[in-house]
Design a protein around this motif. Sequence first.
Motif, PDB file in Angstrom:
ATOM      1  N   MET A   6      51.509  40.165  57.154  1.00 41.98           N
ATOM      2  CA  MET A   6      51.356  41.617  57.161  1.00 41.98           C
ATOM      3  C   MET A   6      52.209  42.189  56.037  1.00 41.98           C
ATOM      4  O   MET A   6      53.400  41.890  55.941  1.00 41.98           O
ATOM      5  CB  MET A   6      51.806  42.210  58.498  1.00 41.98           C
ATOM      6  N   LEU A   7      51.588  43.006  55.176  1.00 37.90           N
ATOM      7  CA  LEU A   7      52.310  43.655  54.086  1.00 37.90           C
ATOM      8  C   LEU A   7      52.732  45.046  54.523  1.00 37.90           C
ATOM      9  O   LEU A   7      51.889  45.859  54.918  1.00 37.90           O
ATOM     10  CB  LEU A   7      51.426  43.753  52.842  1.00 37.90           C
ATOM     11  N   LEU A  15      51.628  52.950  64.358  1.00 34.41           N
ATOM     12  CA  LEU A  15      50.552  52.325  65.136  1.00 34.41           C
ATOM     13  C   LEU A  15      49.751  51.344  64.289  1.00 34.41           C
ATOM     14  O   LEU A  15      49.357  50.279  64.775  1.00 34.41           O
ATOM     15  CB  LEU A  15      49.627  53.386  65.736  1.00 34.41           C
ATOM     16  N   ASP A  16      49.501  51.693  63.030  1.00 31.03           N
ATOM     17  CA  ASP A  16      48.761  50.791  62.135  1.00 31.03           C
ATOM     18  C   ASP A  16      49.482  49.454  61.975  1.00 31.03           C
ATOM     19  O   ASP A  16      48.855  48.439  61.679  1.00 31.03           O
ATOM     20  CB  ASP A  16      48.606  51.402  60.744  1.00 31.03           C
ATOM     21  N   SER A  17      50.787  49.465  62.116  1.00 32.39           N
ATOM     22  CA  SER A  17      51.601  48.260  61.953  1.00 32.39           C
ATOM     23  C   SER A  17      51.822  47.539  63.279  1.00 32.39           C
ATOM     24  O   SER A  17      51.611  46.331  63.381  1.00 32.39           O
ATOM     25  CB  SER A  17      52.964  48.616  61.349  1.00 32.39           C
ATOM     26  N   MET A  18      52.275  48.284  64.282  1.00 32.44           N
ATOM     27  CA  MET A  18      52.689  47.660  65.535  1.00 32.44           C
ATOM     28  C   MET A  18      51.516  47.177  66.386  1.00 32.44           C
ATOM     29  O   MET A  18      51.595  46.128  67.016  1.00 32.44           O
ATOM     30  CB  MET A  18      53.561  48.626  66.337  1.00 32.44           C
ATOM     31  N   TYR A  19      50.418  47.920  66.422  1.00 30.03           N
ATOM     32  CA  TYR A  19      49.276  47.515  67.238  1.00 30.03           C
ATOM     33  C   TYR A  19      48.745  46.151  66.779  1.00 30.03           C
ATOM     34  O   TYR A  19      48.633  45.234  67.597  1.00 30.03           O
ATOM     35  CB  TYR A  19      48.199  48.605  67.192  1.00 30.03           C
ATOM     36  N   VAL A  33      55.957  39.425  58.700  1.00 33.13           N
ATOM     37  CA  VAL A  33      55.990  40.720  58.028  1.00 33.13           C
ATOM     38  C   VAL A  33      56.707  40.568  56.692  1.00 33.13           C
ATOM     39  O   VAL A  33      57.840  40.073  56.637  1.00 33.13           O
ATOM     40  CB  VAL A  33      56.706  41.776  58.896  1.00 33.13           C
ATOM     41  N   ALA A  34      56.045  40.989  55.625  1.00 31.98           N
ATOM     42  CA  ALA A  34      56.632  40.963  54.281  1.00 31.98           C
ATOM     43  C   ALA A  34      56.727  42.393  53.766  1.00 31.98           C
ATOM     44  O   ALA A  34      55.879  43.244  54.071  1.00 31.98           O
ATOM     45  CB  ALA A  34      55.790  40.113  53.333  1.00 31.98           C
ATOM     46  N   ALA A  35      57.764  42.654  52.986  1.00 30.61           N
ATOM     47  CA  ALA A  35      58.017  43.988  52.417  1.00 30.61           C
ATOM     48  C   ALA A  35      58.757  43.802  51.095  1.00 30.61           C
ATOM     49  O   ALA A  35      59.075  42.667  50.710  1.00 30.61           O
ATOM     50  CB  ALA A  35      58.827  44.825  53.407  1.00 30.61           C
ATOM     51  N   PRO A  36      59.044  44.888  50.386  1.00 29.72           N
ATOM     52  CA  PRO A  36      59.747  44.741  49.105  1.00 29.72           C
ATOM     53  C   PRO A  36      61.069  43.971  49.216  1.00 29.72           C
ATOM     54  O   PRO A  36      61.404  43.199  48.327  1.00 29.72           O
ATOM     55  CB  PRO A  36      59.977  46.189  48.658  1.00 29.72           C
ATOM     56  N   THR A  37      61.803  44.202  50.310  1.00 31.34           N
ATOM     57  CA  THR A  37      63.047  43.461  50.575  1.00 31.34           C
ATOM     58  C   THR A  37      63.032  43.045  52.041  1.00 31.34           C
ATOM     59  O   THR A  37      62.130  43.440  52.788  1.00 31.34           O
ATOM     60  CB  THR A  37      64.306  44.316  50.299  1.00 31.34           C
ATOM     61  N   THR A  38      64.046  42.327  52.468  1.00 31.98           N
ATOM     62  CA  THR A  38      64.071  41.864  53.854  1.00 31.98           C
ATOM     63  C   THR A  38      64.759  42.833  54.817  1.00 31.98           C
ATOM     64  O   THR A  38      64.878  42.540  56.004  1.00 31.98           O
ATOM     65  CB  THR A  38      64.758  40.483  53.959  1.00 31.98           C
ATOM     66  N   ARG A  39      65.190  43.987  54.338  1.00 34.13           N
ATOM     67  CA  ARG A  39      65.763  44.956  55.277  1.00 34.13           C
ATOM     68  C   ARG A  39      64.629  45.541  56.116  1.00 34.13           C
ATOM     69  O   ARG A  39      63.479  45.623  55.666  1.00 34.13           O
ATOM     70  CB  ARG A  39      66.529  46.043  54.542  1.00 34.13           C
ATOM     71  N   PRO A  40      64.921  45.967  57.352  1.00 29.28           N
ATOM     72  CA  PRO A  40      63.873  46.592  58.163  1.00 29.28           C
ATOM     73  C   PRO A  40      63.285  47.809  57.448  1.00 29.28           C
ATOM     74  O   PRO A  40      64.007  48.541  56.766  1.00 29.28           O
ATOM     75  CB  PRO A  40      64.612  47.020  59.439  1.00 29.28           C
ATOM     76  N   VAL A  41      61.990  48.008  57.601  1.00 29.84           N
ATOM     77  CA  VAL A  41      61.339  49.167  56.990  1.00 29.84           C
ATOM     78  C   VAL A  41      61.244  50.295  58.004  1.00 29.84           C
ATOM     79  O   VAL A  41      61.128  50.062  59.214  1.00 29.84           O
ATOM     80  CB  VAL A  41      59.943  48.834  56.401  1.00 29.84           C
ATOM     81  N   VAL A  65      61.678  42.838  59.046  1.00 29.46           N
ATOM     82  CA  VAL A  65      60.950  42.167  57.957  1.00 29.46           C
ATOM     83  C   VAL A  65      61.402  40.717  57.900  1.00 29.46           C
ATOM     84  O   VAL A  65      62.592  40.422  57.961  1.00 29.46           O
ATOM     85  CB  VAL A  65      61.212  42.892  56.616  1.00 29.46           C
ATOM     86  N   ASP A  66      60.441  39.820  57.763  1.00 28.42           N
ATOM     87  CA  ASP A  66      60.726  38.390  57.722  1.00 28.42           C
ATOM     88  C   ASP A  66      60.943  37.858  56.319  1.00 28.42           C
ATOM     89  O   ASP A  66      61.670  36.886  56.122  1.00 28.42           O
ATOM     90  CB  ASP A  66      59.560  37.610  58.365  1.00 28.42           C
ATOM     91  N   LEU A  67      60.287  38.483  55.348  1.00 26.00           N
ATOM     92  CA  LEU A  67      60.199  37.898  54.018  1.00 26.00           C
ATOM     93  C   LEU A  67      60.006  38.987  52.970  1.00 26.00           C
ATOM     94  O   LEU A  67      59.281  39.949  53.214  1.00 26.00           O
ATOM     95  CB  LEU A  67      58.959  37.001  54.027  1.00 26.00           C
ATOM     96  N   ALA A  68      60.624  38.832  51.810  1.00 24.08           N
ATOM     97  CA  ALA A  68      60.375  39.732  50.687  1.00 24.08           C
ATOM     98  C   ALA A  68      59.075  39.310  49.996  1.00 24.08           C
ATOM     99  O   ALA A  68      58.725  38.121  49.983  1.00 24.08           O
ATOM    100  CB  ALA A  68      61.536  39.692  49.698  1.00 24.08           C
ATOM    101  N   PHE A  69      58.364  40.273  49.415  1.00 22.57           N
ATOM    102  CA  PHE A  69      57.116  39.957  48.713  1.00 22.57           C
ATOM    103  C   PHE A  69      57.295  38.810  47.730  1.00 22.57           C
ATOM    104  O   PHE A  69      56.439  37.923  47.630  1.00 22.57           O
ATOM    105  CB  PHE A  69      56.587  41.181  47.953  1.00 22.57           C
ATOM    106  N   ALA A  70      58.393  38.819  47.005  1.00 21.43           N
ATOM    107  CA  ALA A  70      58.630  37.797  45.975  1.00 21.43           C
ATOM    108  C   ALA A  70      58.695  36.387  46.550  1.00 21.43           C
ATOM    109  O   ALA A  70      58.426  35.414  45.841  1.00 21.43           O
ATOM    110  CB  ALA A  70      59.923  38.106  45.222  1.00 21.43           C
ATOM    111  N   ASP A  71      59.022  36.264  47.826  1.00 25.12           N
ATOM    112  CA  ASP A  71      59.168  34.948  48.450  1.00 25.12           C
ATOM    113  C   ASP A  71      57.929  34.486  49.200  1.00 25.12           C
ATOM    114  O   ASP A  71      57.917  33.404  49.779  1.00 25.12           O
ATOM    115  CB  ASP A  71      60.367  34.970  49.403  1.00 25.12           C
ATOM    116  N   VAL A  72      56.872  35.293  49.202  1.00 29.72           N
ATOM    117  CA  VAL A  72      55.650  34.937  49.925  1.00 29.72           C
ATOM    118  C   VAL A  72      54.876  33.872  49.162  1.00 29.72           C
ATOM    119  O   VAL A  72      54.621  34.014  47.954  1.00 29.72           O
ATOM    120  CB  VAL A  72      54.754  36.174  50.151  1.00 29.72           C
TER     121      VAL A  72
END
Length: 188
Positions: A6-7, A15-19, A33-41, A65-72
Amino acid sequence: MARVLMLAGDAAEELDSMYPLFRLREDDHEVVVAAPTTRPVQLVVHDFEPGCDAYTEKPGRRLPVDLAFADVRPEEYEALVIPGGRAPEYIRTDPDVARIVAYFFAHELPVGTICHGPQVPAALGLLRGRTTAAYPPLKVDVELAGATFVDGPDVVDGAMVSCRGWPDLPQWSRAFLQVLTRSGGPTE
């Protein structure tokens, strides 16, 4: 079961994320869950208030967040989900997001987009010739990206499943799980 990526990013719709996160986990799929960094969004809640011409936005929960985009490494996943909200507006410019999303489309793996989520593949030229739903005011953007817009709750085009927004999530989830199963992913 399948591993689903999940990006996300700040201002992804709650809801778009959690559902989908919980619905996929309910069927024993692993969601990363991946995001720009690993801090919670910081998620946001979009709602429709009487007397407002557009949706309103309020702070929502924080999403770990589990993973930064760069590490996916996209080859480690069987499917991709892109929630809506405002996050797609800026994550679509991230070169790692481009690399990740292009992989799923090139390998015809399941891609689920919700609400504003189609902004990501649209910006990458990946909607050309496809049929997709999106938040209805994005109809022009979808068409300018070379896609056919459908105002529906569970639009399936090959391995891509899209919807207009969180009110459609029950129908979207059923369709996405069917596509995931058809793609060789585990059955329910």
